[in-house]
Enzyme design. Sequence first.
Site, PDB file in Angstrom:
ATOM      1  N   HIS A   1      -0.886  -5.461  -6.264  1.00 31.97           N
ATOM      2  CA  HIS A   1      -2.352  -5.497  -6.148  1.00 31.97           C
ATOM      3  C   HIS A   1      -2.831  -6.591  -5.201  1.00 31.97           C
ATOM      4  O   HIS A   1      -3.932  -6.510  -4.666  1.00 31.97           O
ATOM      5  CB  HIS A   1      -2.993  -5.579  -7.537  1.00 31.97           C
ATOM      6  CG  HIS A   1      -2.897  -4.268  -8.259  1.00 31.97           C
ATOM      7  ND1 HIS A   1      -1.958  -4.028  -9.225  1.00 31.97           N
ATOM      8  CD2 HIS A   1      -3.572  -3.106  -8.075  1.00 31.97           C
ATOM      9  CE1 HIS A   1      -2.076  -2.772  -9.630  1.00 31.97           C
ATOM     10  NE2 HIS A   1      -3.048  -2.190  -8.967  1.00 31.97           N
TER      11      HIS A   1
ATOM     12  N   ARG B   1     -12.708   4.240 -12.292  1.00 27.55           N
ATOM     13  CA  ARG B   1     -11.526   4.192 -13.154  1.00 27.55           C
ATOM     14  C   ARG B   1     -11.758   3.174 -14.265  1.00 27.55           C
ATOM     15  O   ARG B   1     -12.224   2.062 -14.005  1.00 27.55           O
ATOM     16  CB  ARG B   1     -10.300   3.792 -12.332  1.00 27.55           C
ATOM     17  CG  ARG B   1      -9.073   3.642 -13.199  1.00 27.55           C
ATOM     18  CD  ARG B   1      -7.854   3.380 -12.398  1.00 27.55           C
ATOM     19  NE  ARG B   1      -7.768   1.998 -11.938  1.00 27.55           N
ATOM     20  CZ  ARG B   1      -6.760   1.540 -11.177  1.00 27.55           C
ATOM     21  NH1 ARG B   1      -5.810   2.359 -10.786  1.00 27.55           N
ATOM     22  NH2 ARG B   1      -6.733   0.286 -10.804  1.00 27.55           N
TER      23      ARG B   1
ATOM     24  N   GLU C   1       0.362   8.876 -12.979  1.00 26.82           N
ATOM     25  CA  GLU C   1       1.064   7.705 -12.447  1.00 26.82           C
ATOM     26  C   GLU C   1       2.439   7.539 -13.088  1.00 26.82           C
ATOM     27  O   GLU C   1       3.200   6.652 -12.719  1.00 26.82           O
ATOM     28  CB  GLU C   1       0.270   6.429 -12.746  1.00 26.82           C
ATOM     29  CG  GLU C   1      -1.166   6.511 -12.315  1.00 26.82           C
ATOM     30  CD  GLU C   1      -1.876   5.180 -12.448  1.00 26.82           C
ATOM     31  OE1 GLU C   1      -1.820   4.412 -11.479  1.00 26.82           O
ATOM     32  OE2 GLU C   1      -2.486   4.921 -13.503  1.00 26.82           O
TER      33      GLU C   1
ATOM     34  N   ASN D   1       1.338   4.695  -6.242  1.00 26.41           N
ATOM     35  CA  ASN D   1       1.879   3.328  -6.305  1.00 26.41           C
ATOM     36  C   ASN D   1       2.702   3.161  -7.582  1.00 26.41           C
ATOM     37  O   ASN D   1       3.796   2.611  -7.573  1.00 26.41           O
ATOM     38  CB  ASN D   1       0.749   2.289  -6.303  1.00 26.41           C
ATOM     39  CG  ASN D   1      -0.151   2.436  -5.102  1.00 26.41           C
ATOM     40  OD1 ASN D   1       0.263   2.996  -4.099  1.00 26.41           O
ATOM     41  ND2 ASN D   1      -1.378   1.968  -5.212  1.00 26.41           N
ATOM     42  N   ASP D   2       2.117   3.648  -8.668  1.00 26.31           N
ATOM     43  CA  ASP D   2       2.844   3.561  -9.934  1.00 26.31           C
ATOM     44  C   ASP D   2       3.822   4.708 -10.113  1.00 26.31           C
ATOM     45  O   ASP D   2       4.890   4.519 -10.691  1.00 26.31           O
ATOM     46  CB  ASP D   2       1.852   3.525 -11.108  1.00 26.31           C
ATOM     47  CG  ASP D   2       1.294   2.133 -11.293  1.00 26.31           C
ATOM     48  OD1 ASP D   2       2.101   1.182 -11.317  1.00 26.31           O
ATOM     49  OD2 ASP D   2       0.063   1.974 -11.381  1.00 26.31           O
TER      50      ASP D   2
ATOM     51  N   ARG E   1       7.107  -2.460  -8.282  1.00 25.60           N
ATOM     52  CA  ARG E   1       6.358  -2.351  -7.027  1.00 25.60           C
ATOM     53  C   ARG E   1       6.029  -3.702  -6.397  1.00 25.60           C
ATOM     54  O   ARG E   1       5.676  -3.777  -5.225  1.00 25.60           O
ATOM     55  CB  ARG E   1       5.070  -1.536  -7.249  1.00 25.60           C
ATOM     56  CG  ARG E   1       4.111  -2.174  -8.223  1.00 25.60           C
ATOM     57  CD  ARG E   1       3.019  -1.211  -8.655  1.00 25.60           C
ATOM     58  NE  ARG E   1       1.823  -1.345  -7.859  1.00 25.60           N
ATOM     59  CZ  ARG E   1       0.661  -0.778  -8.145  1.00 25.60           C
ATOM     60  NH1 ARG E   1       0.541   0.003  -9.212  1.00 25.60           N
ATOM     61  NH2 ARG E   1      -0.391  -0.962  -7.391  1.00 25.60           N
TER      62      ARG E   1
ATOM     63  N   CYS F   1      -4.566   9.096  -4.707  1.00 26.35           N
ATOM     64  CA  CYS F   1      -5.247   7.845  -4.358  1.00 26.35           C
ATOM     65  C   CYS F   1      -4.294   6.657  -4.236  1.00 26.35           C
ATOM     66  O   CYS F   1      -4.730   5.518  -4.183  1.00 26.35           O
ATOM     67  CB  CYS F   1      -6.356   7.532  -5.359  1.00 26.35           C
ATOM     68  SG  CYS F   1      -5.755   7.272  -7.020  1.00 26.35           S
TER      69      CYS F   1
HETATM   70  C1  PEP Z   1      -1.616   3.858  -8.122  1.00 27.83           C
HETATM   71  O1  PEP Z   1      -0.889   3.452  -9.022  1.00 27.83           O
HETATM   72  O2  PEP Z   1      -1.226   4.593  -7.186  1.00 27.83           O
HETATM   73  C2  PEP Z   1      -3.040   3.470  -8.085  1.00 27.83           C
HETATM   74  C3  PEP Z   1      -3.851   3.967  -7.195  1.00 27.83           C
HETATM   75  O3  PEP Z   1      -3.440   2.544  -8.991  1.00 27.83           O
HETATM   76  P1  PEP Z   1      -3.160   0.965  -8.814  1.00 27.83           P
HETATM   77  O4  PEP Z   1      -2.621   0.735  -7.445  1.00 27.83           O
HETATM   78  O5  PEP Z   1      -4.450   0.276  -9.035  1.00 27.83           O
HETATM   79  O6  PEP Z   1      -2.167   0.683  -9.887  1.00 27.83           O
HETATM   80 MG    MG Z   2      -1.746   2.558 -10.758  1.00 26.40          MG
END
Ligand code: PEP
Ligand code: MG
Length: 578
Positions: free
Chosen positions: A190, A332, A429, A452-453, A463, A500
């Site tokens: 993040h 979210r 995710e 991402n997750d 990650r 996303c």
């Molecule tokens: C993801 O996990 O792809 C996502 C968009 O959420 P975050 O990056 O905030 O965990």
């Molecule tokens: Mg996520």
Amino acid sequence: MEIRHGIPVSPGIVISEALVLDSEELRIPQRFVEDQYIDSEIDRFKQAVDDSNKVLDLEIKRLGEEIEIHARILSVHRDLASDPVLHKEIEQSIRDNSFTAEHALSRVMNRYVRKLQDLNSPILSERIHDLQDVEKLLLSTLLGKRIEGLSNLQDEVVVIAHNLTPAQTAKLDPKMVKGFATDVGGKTSHTAIMGRALGIPAVVGLDDISTSVVGGDQIIIDGYRGAVIINPDEGQIAEYRARALKSEKLSRRLKSQAKLPAETIDGHRVEVHANIELPSEVESAVECGAAGIGLYRTEFIHLQAPSSGEEVHFENYRSVLESLGGLPLTIRTLDLGGDKLPEGGLEEENPFLGCRSIRWCLANPGPFRAQIRAILRAGELGPVRLMLPMITSISELDLSLQIIDEVADELRREEIPFDENIPIGVMVEVPSLALIASHVAGRVSYLSVGTNDLVQYTLAVDRGNEHVASLYDPMHPAVLYLISQLVRTGQEHGVRVSLCGEMASESIYLPLLVGLGLREISVSPQLIPEVKQVIRSLIDYEVRELSARCLQMSDGEQITRELHRWAVDHFPEVVDRF
Ligand code: PEP
Ligand code: MG
């Protein structure tokens, strides 16, 4: 001159002076002294040593009577601070280089720290801490009242740190902080995402950059290729200036076309939305041609003011909706935990597998319900969608939906207006949810893939951990299989599937994603013009064929090579920047 390679996490090139942050945010304002002040600079250093030793003596005496072990540690610090060899080196460095006492001290101490680090011995790691503590003590004595944090910067800098938390990164002022580089981190941490949100170049996972750079060093950060150059030579500065200029020219051109729709050559429209962390990003999202906000990471509202209740959330959403002028907003619910630890939150062994996200919300119904009230009410003011993160099972989803129903009942009873038909969706995710998507589809209005997750949980790769960053492969066939199945399930059930995660920000992945049938994606605002331009260069039937070919491949590297080749053939100037 020294070149370091890390993980590029936020594109762009910057050349600026380093501000090295330690945990106490000491910074060295000045690097050189005029020659006539060299002797007095050496005296200043000696005085700082004397003053620091007096402080240490007093502390040792006080602690000696109570806590002997602490007194012993301070005695070690006193011995280090009085070491004649160290003094000689620092004085020599001031004299030979016209350095300020602070700068010479940091350089010499860093050299010792690096030597000890290279020995890689757990026993010596204690000595490293001792050296760093002594450096901090001497520095704060030297700086006296001139200790400055990040809040009142007078000059533009790049921040160099061991680590920055997402909340710390959110506080960086992009007018003054032009880039950052850290020892740790991964592409989709993040902190990295926040760097992109601020639109400043960043490189992470540089291992020991924070001890290799001294405040005031000149630094080039290449956020395209992941290079950091410490004290570059004239030739490198000229080369990077030219590259930065070329890249800025391209960005300007792409931005001037940002409002054009993202439509393939054969007429397939892809909606490109923006991911935001802070309301201040909405304006630039709209300027960059966003069709709406596809992901509002609301947890920063909570991290900045943990006691934020319904009204704070509601006002926040209201202001975002106002700036959006009728474009849709996907809110979210709080995704706390993991690397966004809430105040007083549990210190867990494996925070990404612990009480994170929807689990935290279900365990803390007070803030969760307050946020849902605010989201439902905001739905009266504009097109709002509610999105639940990190759902792993139907029972978790049903429980969350039940709470939303209860909150809606509450608002009805209180005769508070809200959107009765607010679209509710989930983020996919976790592989478990992707695999039962057909059961999920009947319960929600849309699915949004959080890659991402999804990559992290499918491949068992943290990650944010630079040591396993090479294993974090969004093109792993298992990940692509899950996404393609999900898109198909969505089509079969008439449920919209969007994406996303950061995967959609990587130009070379876009042909594959469009080819898989994705028609809505959400990316960092700054990247929208480029993403839209790439989509406009695609032909749907060609990318469908490309993605079918990729799905047959057994290896992520092979898929990446194929996509890279495609990108070089179809949109070379974008690839050229990387
Ligand atoms: C993801 O996990 O792809 C996502 C968009 O959420 P975050 O990056 O905030 O965990
Ligand atoms: Mg996520």
